[in-house]
Write a protein that holds these residues in place. Structure first.
Motif, PDB file in Angstrom:
ATOM      1  N   LYS A 107       4.398  -8.353   3.078  1.00  0.00           N
ATOM      2  CA  LYS A 107       5.539  -7.506   2.642  1.00  0.00           C
ATOM      3  C   LYS A 107       4.966  -6.624   1.745  1.00  0.00           C
ATOM      4  O   LYS A 107       3.999  -6.455   0.840  1.00  0.00           O
ATOM      5  CB  LYS A 107       6.226  -8.523   1.854  1.00  0.00           C
ATOM      6  CG  LYS A 107       7.859  -7.859   1.831  1.00  0.00           C
ATOM      7  CD  LYS A 107       8.736  -9.139   1.281  1.00  0.00           C
ATOM      8  CE  LYS A 107       9.135  -9.923   2.369  1.00  0.00           C
ATOM      9  NZ  LYS A 107      10.373 -10.918   1.940  1.00  0.00           N
ATOM     10  N   LYS A 108       5.632  -5.244   1.788  1.00  0.00           N
ATOM     11  CA  LYS A 108       5.457  -4.304   1.040  1.00  0.00           C
ATOM     12  C   LYS A 108       6.934  -3.836   0.163  1.00  0.00           C
ATOM     13  O   LYS A 108       7.811  -3.850   1.083  1.00  0.00           O
ATOM     14  CB  LYS A 108       5.005  -3.020   1.561  1.00  0.00           C
ATOM     15  CG  LYS A 108       4.875  -1.634   0.554  1.00  0.00           C
ATOM     16  CD  LYS A 108       4.330  -0.627   1.502  1.00  0.00           C
ATOM     17  CE  LYS A 108       3.955   0.520   0.532  1.00  0.00           C
ATOM     18  NZ  LYS A 108       3.095   1.488   0.859  1.00  0.00           N
ATOM     19  N   TYR A 109       6.874  -3.709  -1.189  1.00  0.00           N
ATOM     20  CA  TYR A 109       8.062  -3.609  -1.802  1.00  0.00           C
ATOM     21  C   TYR A 109       8.157  -1.857  -1.834  1.00  0.00           C
ATOM     22  O   TYR A 109       7.078  -1.443  -2.331  1.00  0.00           O
ATOM     23  CB  TYR A 109       8.307  -4.214  -3.126  1.00  0.00           C
ATOM     24  CG  TYR A 109       8.569  -5.918  -2.900  1.00  0.00           C
ATOM     25  CD1 TYR A 109       9.784  -6.162  -2.538  1.00  0.00           C
ATOM     26  CD2 TYR A 109       7.348  -6.463  -2.595  1.00  0.00           C
ATOM     27  CE1 TYR A 109       9.646  -7.596  -2.281  1.00  0.00           C
ATOM     28  CE2 TYR A 109       7.666  -8.007  -2.544  1.00  0.00           C
ATOM     29  CZ  TYR A 109       8.769  -8.649  -2.301  1.00  0.00           C
ATOM     30  OH  TYR A 109       9.062  -9.710  -1.832  1.00  0.00           O
TER      31      TYR A 109
ATOM     32  N   LYS B  13      -8.730 -10.208  10.322  1.00  0.00           N
ATOM     33  CA  LYS B  13      -9.102  -9.577   9.180  1.00  0.00           C
ATOM     34  C   LYS B  13      -9.031  -8.225   9.062  1.00  0.00           C
ATOM     35  O   LYS B  13      -8.818  -7.659   8.007  1.00  0.00           O
ATOM     36  CB  LYS B  13     -10.458 -10.323   8.767  1.00  0.00           C
ATOM     37  CG  LYS B  13     -10.748 -11.544   9.068  1.00  0.00           C
ATOM     38  CD  LYS B  13      -9.862 -12.577   7.955  1.00  0.00           C
ATOM     39  CE  LYS B  13      -9.977 -14.029   7.950  1.00  0.00           C
ATOM     40  NZ  LYS B  13      -9.105 -14.619   7.558  1.00  0.00           N
ATOM     41  N   VAL B  14      -9.371  -7.501  10.136  1.00  0.00           N
ATOM     42  CA  VAL B  14      -9.227  -6.091  10.071  1.00  0.00           C
ATOM     43  C   VAL B  14      -7.816  -5.644   9.915  1.00  0.00           C
ATOM     44  O   VAL B  14      -7.660  -4.698   9.050  1.00  0.00           O
ATOM     45  CB  VAL B  14      -9.766  -5.555  11.514  1.00  0.00           C
ATOM     46  CG1 VAL B  14      -9.475  -3.967  11.415  1.00  0.00           C
ATOM     47  CG2 VAL B  14     -11.260  -5.815  11.462  1.00  0.00           C
ATOM     48  N   ALA B  15      -6.660  -6.242  10.553  1.00  0.00           N
ATOM     49  CA  ALA B  15      -5.620  -5.647  10.317  1.00  0.00           C
ATOM     50  C   ALA B  15      -4.988  -6.252   8.721  1.00  0.00           C
ATOM     51  O   ALA B  15      -4.217  -5.490   8.126  1.00  0.00           O
ATOM     52  CB  ALA B  15      -4.540  -6.220  11.357  1.00  0.00           C
ATOM     53  N   ILE B  16      -5.372  -7.336   8.283  1.00  0.00           N
ATOM     54  CA  ILE B  16      -5.192  -7.782   6.961  1.00  0.00           C
ATOM     55  C   ILE B  16      -5.490  -6.818   6.181  1.00  0.00           C
ATOM     56  O   ILE B  16      -4.864  -6.434   5.012  1.00  0.00           O
ATOM     57  CB  ILE B  16      -5.330  -8.985   6.838  1.00  0.00           C
ATOM     58  CG1 ILE B  16      -4.620 -10.093   7.512  1.00  0.00           C
ATOM     59  CG2 ILE B  16      -5.201  -9.559   5.527  1.00  0.00           C
ATOM     60  CD1 ILE B  16      -5.228 -11.550   7.881  1.00  0.00           C
ATOM     61  N   LYS B  17      -6.848  -6.531   6.110  1.00  0.00           N
ATOM     62  CA  LYS B  17      -7.330  -5.391   5.298  1.00  0.00           C
ATOM     63  C   LYS B  17      -6.661  -3.946   5.279  1.00  0.00           C
ATOM     64  O   LYS B  17      -6.304  -3.452   4.206  1.00  0.00           O
ATOM     65  CB  LYS B  17      -8.852  -5.272   5.624  1.00  0.00           C
ATOM     66  CG  LYS B  17      -9.651  -4.575   4.629  1.00  0.00           C
ATOM     67  CD  LYS B  17     -11.154  -4.313   5.030  1.00  0.00           C
ATOM     68  CE  LYS B  17     -11.843  -3.316   4.309  1.00  0.00           C
ATOM     69  NZ  LYS B  17     -13.053  -3.123   4.637  1.00  0.00           N
ATOM     70  N   PHE B  18      -6.407  -3.544   6.618  1.00  0.00           N
ATOM     71  CA  PHE B  18      -5.558  -2.381   6.805  1.00  0.00           C
ATOM     72  C   PHE B  18      -4.203  -2.465   5.906  1.00  0.00           C
ATOM     73  O   PHE B  18      -3.874  -1.347   5.243  1.00  0.00           O
ATOM     74  CB  PHE B  18      -5.377  -2.139   8.241  1.00  0.00           C
ATOM     75  CG  PHE B  18      -4.260  -1.254   8.720  1.00  0.00           C
ATOM     76  CD1 PHE B  18      -4.569   0.089   8.623  1.00  0.00           C
ATOM     77  CD2 PHE B  18      -3.163  -1.468   8.911  1.00  0.00           C
ATOM     78  CE1 PHE B  18      -3.651   1.097   8.902  1.00  0.00           C
ATOM     79  CE2 PHE B  18      -2.136  -0.516   9.280  1.00  0.00           C
ATOM     80  CZ  PHE B  18      -2.500   0.828   9.424  1.00  0.00           C
ATOM     81  N   TYR B  19      -3.344  -3.481   6.292  1.00  0.00           N
ATOM     82  CA  TYR B  19      -2.120  -3.552   5.697  1.00  0.00           C
ATOM     83  C   TYR B  19      -2.138  -3.748   4.325  1.00  0.00           C
ATOM     84  O   TYR B  19      -1.576  -3.197   3.361  1.00  0.00           O
ATOM     85  CB  TYR B  19      -1.279  -4.709   6.112  1.00  0.00           C
ATOM     86  CG  TYR B  19      -0.739  -4.648   7.617  1.00  0.00           C
ATOM     87  CD1 TYR B  19      -0.065  -3.601   7.689  1.00  0.00           C
ATOM     88  CD2 TYR B  19      -1.414  -5.375   8.660  1.00  0.00           C
ATOM     89  CE1 TYR B  19       0.308  -3.045   9.052  1.00  0.00           C
ATOM     90  CE2 TYR B  19      -0.846  -5.152  10.092  1.00  0.00           C
ATOM     91  CZ  TYR B  19      -0.002  -3.812  10.018  1.00  0.00           C
ATOM     92  OH  TYR B  19       0.556  -3.762  11.458  1.00  0.00           O
ATOM     93  N   LYS B  20      -3.385  -4.464   3.576  1.00  0.00           N
ATOM     94  CA  LYS B  20      -3.248  -4.636   2.176  1.00  0.00           C
ATOM     95  C   LYS B  20      -3.809  -3.090   1.699  1.00  0.00           C
ATOM     96  O   LYS B  20      -3.138  -2.805   0.424  1.00  0.00           O
ATOM     97  CB  LYS B  20      -4.766  -5.483   1.802  1.00  0.00           C
ATOM     98  CG  LYS B  20      -4.197  -6.887   1.709  1.00  0.00           C
ATOM     99  CD  LYS B  20      -5.668  -7.809   1.378  1.00  0.00           C
ATOM    100  CE  LYS B  20      -5.040  -9.235   1.445  1.00  0.00           C
ATOM    101  NZ  LYS B  20      -6.282  -9.928   0.847  1.00  0.00           N
ATOM    102  N   ALA B  21      -4.511  -2.271   2.346  1.00  0.00           N
ATOM    103  CA  ALA B  21      -4.823  -0.945   1.740  1.00  0.00           C
ATOM    104  C   ALA B  21      -3.428  -0.215   1.820  1.00  0.00           C
ATOM    105  O   ALA B  21      -3.531   0.885   0.936  1.00  0.00           O
ATOM    106  CB  ALA B  21      -5.782  -0.324   2.966  1.00  0.00           C
ATOM    107  N   LEU B  22      -2.615  -0.447   2.546  1.00  0.00           N
ATOM    108  CA  LEU B  22      -1.463   0.339   2.628  1.00  0.00           C
ATOM    109  C   LEU B  22      -0.221  -0.367   1.570  1.00  0.00           C
ATOM    110  O   LEU B  22       0.854   0.212   1.544  1.00  0.00           O
ATOM    111  CB  LEU B  22      -0.708   0.268   3.784  1.00  0.00           C
ATOM    112  CG  LEU B  22      -1.334   1.134   4.961  1.00  0.00           C
ATOM    113  CD1 LEU B  22      -0.861   0.770   6.382  1.00  0.00           C
ATOM    114  CD2 LEU B  22      -1.411   2.741   4.539  1.00  0.00           C
ATOM    115  N   GLY B  23      -0.632  -1.280   0.944  1.00  0.00           N
ATOM    116  CA  GLY B  23       0.197  -1.875  -0.245  1.00  0.00           C
ATOM    117  C   GLY B  23       0.703  -3.027   0.216  1.00  0.00           C
ATOM    118  O   GLY B  23       1.779  -3.595  -0.549  1.00  0.00           O
ATOM    119  N   PHE B  24       0.647  -3.621   1.234  1.00  0.00           N
ATOM    120  CA  PHE B  24       1.279  -5.002   1.766  1.00  0.00           C
ATOM    121  C   PHE B  24       0.560  -6.225   1.025  1.00  0.00           C
ATOM    122  O   PHE B  24      -0.637  -6.104   0.939  1.00  0.00           O
ATOM    123  CB  PHE B  24       1.283  -5.335   3.091  1.00  0.00           C
ATOM    124  CG  PHE B  24       2.260  -4.191   4.098  1.00  0.00           C
ATOM    125  CD1 PHE B  24       3.253  -4.736   4.458  1.00  0.00           C
ATOM    126  CD2 PHE B  24       1.814  -2.888   4.213  1.00  0.00           C
ATOM    127  CE1 PHE B  24       4.216  -3.923   5.276  1.00  0.00           C
ATOM    128  CE2 PHE B  24       2.865  -1.891   4.923  1.00  0.00           C
ATOM    129  CZ  PHE B  24       3.911  -2.722   5.391  1.00  0.00           C
TER     130      PHE B  24
END
Length: 143
Positions: free
Chosen positions: A140-142, A109-120
């Motif tokens: 994925k991030k466009y 969950k920590v990594a998922i939250k991190f990547y979401k904050a970066l726009g993934f």
């Protein structure tokens, strides 16, 4: 703190961070192979000490892929992971990459939250992706 290209003398330290960060770390030989085959490989260095790294490459269809990202536990939550990801994306953009993907444990969950904050964003699931049978989320991030 600086972000710079990996060099072979960093391998031992990168492997230490890899082992401490993941349940199923890449073996030392795989990390070396990533460098040898020309994957993007950056390290974060603080006070002459490697404290994090990112490995990435360009797949078919000109899609970027983050293979591994880890930061030494003592240096987490200081923006190092964000700087590593943003540095990799900056390089990928120079090669006209339009999207970047990665896999992350469904339970992380920590990594998922991190990547979401970066726009993934979550794009799908790969069932039994990991050796222990856990599923991976594809993010994925466009660009």
């Amino acid at each position: 703190m600086i972000i710079r290209e990996f060099n072979p003398s960093d391998l031992k330290r990168v492997f230490e961070i890899e082992k401490a960060s993941f349940k199923d770390p890449y073996p030392l030989g795989v990390l070396k192979m990533m460098y040898d085959i020309g994957a993007g490989f950056l390290v974060a260095q603080k006070n002459n000490n490697v404290v994090g790294y990112i490995i990435f490459w360009i797949q078919k269809n000109n899609e970027g892929h983050i293979i591994s990202l880890a930061v030494d536990e003592k240096y987490r939550r200081q923006g190092i992971g964000t700087r590593l990801v943003n540095s990799a994306i900056k390089i990928l953009k120079k090669f006209n990459v339009k999207e970047v993907s990665l896999e992350v444990r469904k339970s992380n969950k920590v990594a998922i939250k991190f990547y979401k904050a970066l726009g993934f964003k979550k794009e799908g699931v790969v069932h039994k992706y990991y050796d222990d049978g856990e599923d991976a989320l594809v993010m994925k991030k466009y660009l």
